[in-house]
Design a protein around this motif. Structure first.
Motif, PDB file in Angstrom:
ATOM      1  N   PRO A  54       8.485   0.279  -5.952  1.00 59.81           N
ATOM      2  CA  PRO A  54       7.099   0.652  -6.259  1.00 59.81           C
ATOM      3  C   PRO A  54       6.067  -0.251  -5.585  1.00 59.81           C
ATOM      4  O   PRO A  54       4.908   0.119  -5.439  1.00 59.81           O
ATOM      5  CB  PRO A  54       7.030   0.519  -7.788  1.00 59.81           C
ATOM      6  CG  PRO A  54       8.436   0.694  -8.245  1.00 59.81           C
ATOM      7  CD  PRO A  54       9.291   0.090  -7.163  1.00 59.81           C
ATOM      8  N   ARG A  55       6.477  -1.439  -5.142  1.00 62.65           N
ATOM      9  CA  ARG A  55       5.554  -2.381  -4.496  1.00 62.65           C
ATOM     10  C   ARG A  55       5.550  -2.275  -2.976  1.00 62.65           C
ATOM     11  O   ARG A  55       4.795  -2.989  -2.309  1.00 62.65           O
ATOM     12  CB  ARG A  55       5.903  -3.801  -4.918  1.00 62.65           C
ATOM     13  CG  ARG A  55       5.730  -3.956  -6.436  1.00 62.65           C
ATOM     14  CD  ARG A  55       5.502  -5.334  -6.832  1.00 62.65           C
ATOM     15  NE  ARG A  55       4.446  -5.939  -6.008  1.00 62.65           N
ATOM     16  CZ  ARG A  55       3.631  -6.855  -6.426  1.00 62.65           C
ATOM     17  NH1 ARG A  55       3.705  -7.274  -7.660  1.00 62.65           N
ATOM     18  NH2 ARG A  55       2.741  -7.398  -5.641  1.00 62.65           N
ATOM     19  N   SER A  56       6.397  -1.423  -2.413  1.00 69.85           N
ATOM     20  CA  SER A  56       6.438  -1.257  -0.957  1.00 69.85           C
ATOM     21  C   SER A  56       5.091  -0.767  -0.443  1.00 69.85           C
ATOM     22  O   SER A  56       4.446   0.073  -1.074  1.00 69.85           O
ATOM     23  CB  SER A  56       7.512  -0.239  -0.554  1.00 69.85           C
ATOM     24  OG  SER A  56       8.794  -0.687  -0.898  1.00 69.85           O
ATOM     25  N   ILE A  57       4.693  -1.277   0.707  1.00 69.53           N
ATOM     26  CA  ILE A  57       3.451  -0.832   1.335  1.00 69.53           C
ATOM     27  C   ILE A  57       3.749   0.465   2.083  1.00 69.53           C
ATOM     28  O   ILE A  57       4.586   0.481   2.987  1.00 69.53           O
ATOM     29  CB  ILE A  57       2.904  -1.904   2.298  1.00 69.53           C
ATOM     30  CG1 ILE A  57       2.551  -3.168   1.531  1.00 69.53           C
ATOM     31  CG2 ILE A  57       1.695  -1.368   3.063  1.00 69.53           C
ATOM     32  CD1 ILE A  57       2.165  -4.346   2.412  1.00 69.53           C
ATOM     33  N   THR A  58       3.077   1.532   1.697  1.00 65.92           N
ATOM     34  CA  THR A  58       3.279   2.821   2.360  1.00 65.92           C
ATOM     35  C   THR A  58       1.992   3.366   2.977  1.00 65.92           C
ATOM     36  O   THR A  58       2.031   4.370   3.680  1.00 65.92           O
ATOM     37  CB  THR A  58       3.845   3.867   1.377  1.00 65.92           C
ATOM     38  OG1 THR A  58       2.953   4.002   0.282  1.00 65.92           O
ATOM     39  CG2 THR A  58       5.225   3.449   0.876  1.00 65.92           C
ATOM     40  N   ASP A  59       0.877   2.720   2.733  1.00 65.00           N
ATOM     41  CA  ASP A  59      -0.409   3.139   3.303  1.00 65.00           C
ATOM     42  C   ASP A  59      -0.600   2.407   4.637  1.00 65.00           C
ATOM     43  O   ASP A  59      -0.665   1.171   4.673  1.00 65.00           O
ATOM     44  CB  ASP A  59      -1.531   2.779   2.326  1.00 65.00           C
ATOM     45  CG  ASP A  59      -2.905   3.201   2.815  1.00 65.00           C
ATOM     46  OD1 ASP A  59      -3.134   3.242   4.040  1.00 65.00           O
ATOM     47  OD2 ASP A  59      -3.752   3.483   1.955  1.00 65.00           O
ATOM     48  N   PRO A  60      -0.700   3.139   5.753  1.00 62.95           N
ATOM     49  CA  PRO A  60      -0.851   2.488   7.059  1.00 62.95           C
ATOM     50  C   PRO A  60      -2.049   1.548   7.147  1.00 62.95           C
ATOM     51  O   PRO A  60      -1.980   0.517   7.811  1.00 62.95           O
ATOM     52  CB  PRO A  60      -1.005   3.659   8.030  1.00 62.95           C
ATOM     53  CG  PRO A  60      -0.334   4.802   7.346  1.00 62.95           C
ATOM     54  CD  PRO A  60      -0.603   4.592   5.879  1.00 62.95           C
ATOM     55  N   LYS A  61      -3.147   1.860   6.461  1.00 57.52           N
ATOM     56  CA  LYS A  61      -4.324   0.982   6.502  1.00 57.52           C
ATOM     57  C   LYS A  61      -4.042  -0.332   5.788  1.00 57.52           C
ATOM     58  O   LYS A  61      -4.442  -1.398   6.260  1.00 57.52           O
ATOM     59  CB  LYS A  61      -5.524   1.680   5.878  1.00 57.52           C
ATOM     60  CG  LYS A  61      -6.038   2.831   6.717  1.00 57.52           C
ATOM     61  CD  LYS A  61      -7.187   3.529   6.038  1.00 57.52           C
ATOM     62  CE  LYS A  61      -7.613   4.736   6.859  1.00 57.52           C
ATOM     63  NZ  LYS A  61      -8.645   5.513   6.197  1.00 57.52           N
ATOM     64  N   VAL A  62      -3.354  -0.269   4.670  1.00 59.20           N
ATOM     65  CA  VAL A  62      -2.988  -1.489   3.939  1.00 59.20           C
ATOM     66  C   VAL A  62      -2.018  -2.311   4.786  1.00 59.20           C
ATOM     67  O   VAL A  62      -2.153  -3.538   4.897  1.00 59.20           O
ATOM     68  CB  VAL A  62      -2.371  -1.143   2.562  1.00 59.20           C
ATOM     69  CG1 VAL A  62      -1.834  -2.391   1.873  1.00 59.20           C
ATOM     70  CG2 VAL A  62      -3.403  -0.447   1.684  1.00 59.20           C
ATOM     71  N   LEU A  63      -1.048  -1.644   5.415  1.00 59.94           N
ATOM     72  CA  LEU A  63      -0.089  -2.355   6.263  1.00 59.94           C
ATOM     73  C   LEU A  63      -0.798  -2.995   7.453  1.00 59.94           C
ATOM     74  O   LEU A  63      -0.505  -4.139   7.811  1.00 59.94           O
ATOM     75  CB  LEU A  63       1.016  -1.414   6.737  1.00 59.94           C
ATOM     76  CG  LEU A  63       2.082  -2.057   7.622  1.00 59.94           C
ATOM     77  CD1 LEU A  63       2.770  -3.214   6.904  1.00 59.94           C
ATOM     78  CD2 LEU A  63       3.093  -1.016   8.059  1.00 59.94           C
ATOM     79  N   ALA A  64      -1.741  -2.306   8.061  1.00 54.81           N
ATOM     80  CA  ALA A  64      -2.484  -2.868   9.191  1.00 54.81           C
ATOM     81  C   ALA A  64      -3.218  -4.142   8.775  1.00 54.81           C
ATOM     82  O   ALA A  64      -3.217  -5.136   9.511  1.00 54.81           O
ATOM     83  CB  ALA A  64      -3.458  -1.836   9.749  1.00 54.81           C
ATOM     84  N   ARG A  65      -3.839  -4.130   7.582  1.00 56.23           N
ATOM     85  CA  ARG A  65      -4.520  -5.342   7.083  1.00 56.23           C
ATOM     86  C   ARG A  65      -3.519  -6.475   6.854  1.00 56.23           C
ATOM     87  O   ARG A  65      -3.792  -7.632   7.168  1.00 56.23           O
ATOM     88  CB  ARG A  65      -5.290  -5.034   5.804  1.00 56.23           C
ATOM     89  CG  ARG A  65      -6.567  -4.262   6.037  1.00 56.23           C
ATOM     90  CD  ARG A  65      -7.471  -4.240   4.809  1.00 56.23           C
ATOM     91  NE  ARG A  65      -6.844  -3.675   3.635  1.00 56.23           N
ATOM     92  CZ  ARG A  65      -6.866  -2.396   3.279  1.00 56.23           C
ATOM     93  NH1 ARG A  65      -7.519  -1.518   4.024  1.00 56.23           N
ATOM     94  NH2 ARG A  65      -6.274  -1.989   2.185  1.00 56.23           N
ATOM     95  N   GLU A  66      -2.361  -6.131   6.292  1.00 51.15           N
ATOM     96  CA  GLU A  66      -1.315  -7.133   6.063  1.00 51.15           C
ATOM     97  C   GLU A  66      -0.848  -7.738   7.385  1.00 51.15           C
ATOM     98  O   GLU A  66      -0.688  -8.955   7.510  1.00 51.15           O
ATOM     99  CB  GLU A  66      -0.140  -6.491   5.318  1.00 51.15           C
ATOM    100  CG  GLU A  66       1.017  -7.406   5.072  1.00 51.15           C
ATOM    101  CD  GLU A  66       0.771  -8.427   3.982  1.00 51.15           C
ATOM    102  OE1 GLU A  66       1.594  -9.363   3.886  1.00 51.15           O
ATOM    103  OE2 GLU A  66      -0.214  -8.314   3.233  1.00 51.15           O
ATOM    104  N   LEU A  67      -0.651  -6.905   8.392  1.00 50.86           N
ATOM    105  CA  LEU A  67      -0.204  -7.395   9.696  1.00 50.86           C
ATOM    106  C   LEU A  67      -1.268  -8.266  10.356  1.00 50.86           C
ATOM    107  O   LEU A  67      -0.934  -9.269  10.994  1.00 50.86           O
ATOM    108  CB  LEU A  67       0.182  -6.222  10.594  1.00 50.86           C
ATOM    109  CG  LEU A  67       1.390  -5.415  10.107  1.00 50.86           C
ATOM    110  CD1 LEU A  67       1.621  -4.217  11.007  1.00 50.86           C
ATOM    111  CD2 LEU A  67       2.643  -6.274  10.004  1.00 50.86           C
ATOM    112  N   ASP A  68      -2.526  -7.926  10.188  1.00 53.93           N
ATOM    113  CA  ASP A  68      -3.602  -8.774  10.709  1.00 53.93           C
ATOM    114  C   ASP A  68      -3.564 -10.153  10.048  1.00 53.93           C
ATOM    115  O   ASP A  68      -3.725 -11.179  10.716  1.00 53.93           O
ATOM    116  CB  ASP A  68      -4.970  -8.129  10.486  1.00 53.93           C
ATOM    117  CG  ASP A  68      -5.222  -6.946  11.411  1.00 53.93           C
ATOM    118  OD1 ASP A  68      -4.519  -6.819  12.438  1.00 53.93           O
ATOM    119  OD2 ASP A  68      -6.113  -6.135  11.086  1.00 53.93           O
ATOM    120  N   SER A  69      -3.329 -10.183   8.747  1.00 49.02           N
ATOM    121  CA  SER A  69      -3.232 -11.455   8.028  1.00 49.02           C
ATOM    122  C   SER A  69      -2.044 -12.272   8.525  1.00 49.02           C
ATOM    123  O   SER A  69      -2.150 -13.485   8.730  1.00 49.02           O
ATOM    124  CB  SER A  69      -3.108 -11.193   6.526  1.00 49.02           C
ATOM    125  OG  SER A  69      -2.864 -12.394   5.842  1.00 49.02           O
TER     126      SER A  69
END
Length: 129
Positions: free
Chosen positions: A41-56
Motif C-alpha cells: 500500500p505504500r508503493s509509489i505508483t503516481d509518476p509525479k510523486v515518483l519524479a519528485r522522489e527521484l529529484d530528491s
C-alpha cells in the motif's frame, strides 16, 4: 554481489540495476512512461510523486524507502560512483521498528563515497596506504 542478513538487518552492495529507487535515476524517463507496479500500500505508483522522489534522490545522493517494496521493511541506499557514473549502490535494510534514516543515511552515503574512492584508486593502479 550478495547481501548479508543478520537479525533482520541487511547490508548489501548490488549493481545499480538491482537497487530500486536509485536504479530509477538512470532509467527515469522510461520508468515514468509506463504504469508503476504496487508492491505494498505504500508503493509509489503516481509518476509525479515518483519524479519528485527521484529529484530528491538526485539532490541528496540518498534513497529512502519506507515499506514501498515489502511491509515491515525499510531501506536507505546511496550510489557508488566511478568517474561520476553510478556503477553500484550500497544499501542498508532494517525492520520498520528499527529504522532511523537520520542515523543511517549519513553512514550509508559516507560508505558509498568511500567505496567509490577506493574503486577509483584501484582502477587507476594506485595502491591503498
Amino acid at each position: 554481489m550478495g547481501a548479508y542478513e543478520s537479525n533482520g538487518i541487511g547490508v548489501g552492495i548490488r549493481p545499480v540495476r538491482d537497487r530500486g529507487n536509485y536504479m530509477l535515476l538512470v532509467l527515469q524517463e522510461e520508468a515514468l512512461s509506463r504504469p508503476l507496479r504496487r508492491y505494498t500500500p505504500r508503493s509509489i505508483t503516481d509518476p509525479k510523486v515518483l519524479a519528485r522522489e527521484l529529484d530528491s534522490i538526485r539532490r541528496t545522493g540518498i534513497a529512502i524507502e519506507r515499506e514501498e517494496a515489502a511491509m515491515g521493511g525499510c531501506c536507505v541506499a546511496s550510489p557508488v560512483l566511478l568517474a561520476g557514473e553510478p556503477i553500484a549502490a550500497l544499501s542498508v535494510s532494517v525492520p520498520k521498528d528499527r529504522f532511523a534514516p537520520e542515523l543511517l543515511a549519513p553512514a550509508v552515503r559516507t560508505a558509498a563515497l568511500a567505496l567509490g574512492r577506493v574503486l577509483a584508486r584501484s582502477s587507476t593502479g594506485q595502491s591503498e596506504g
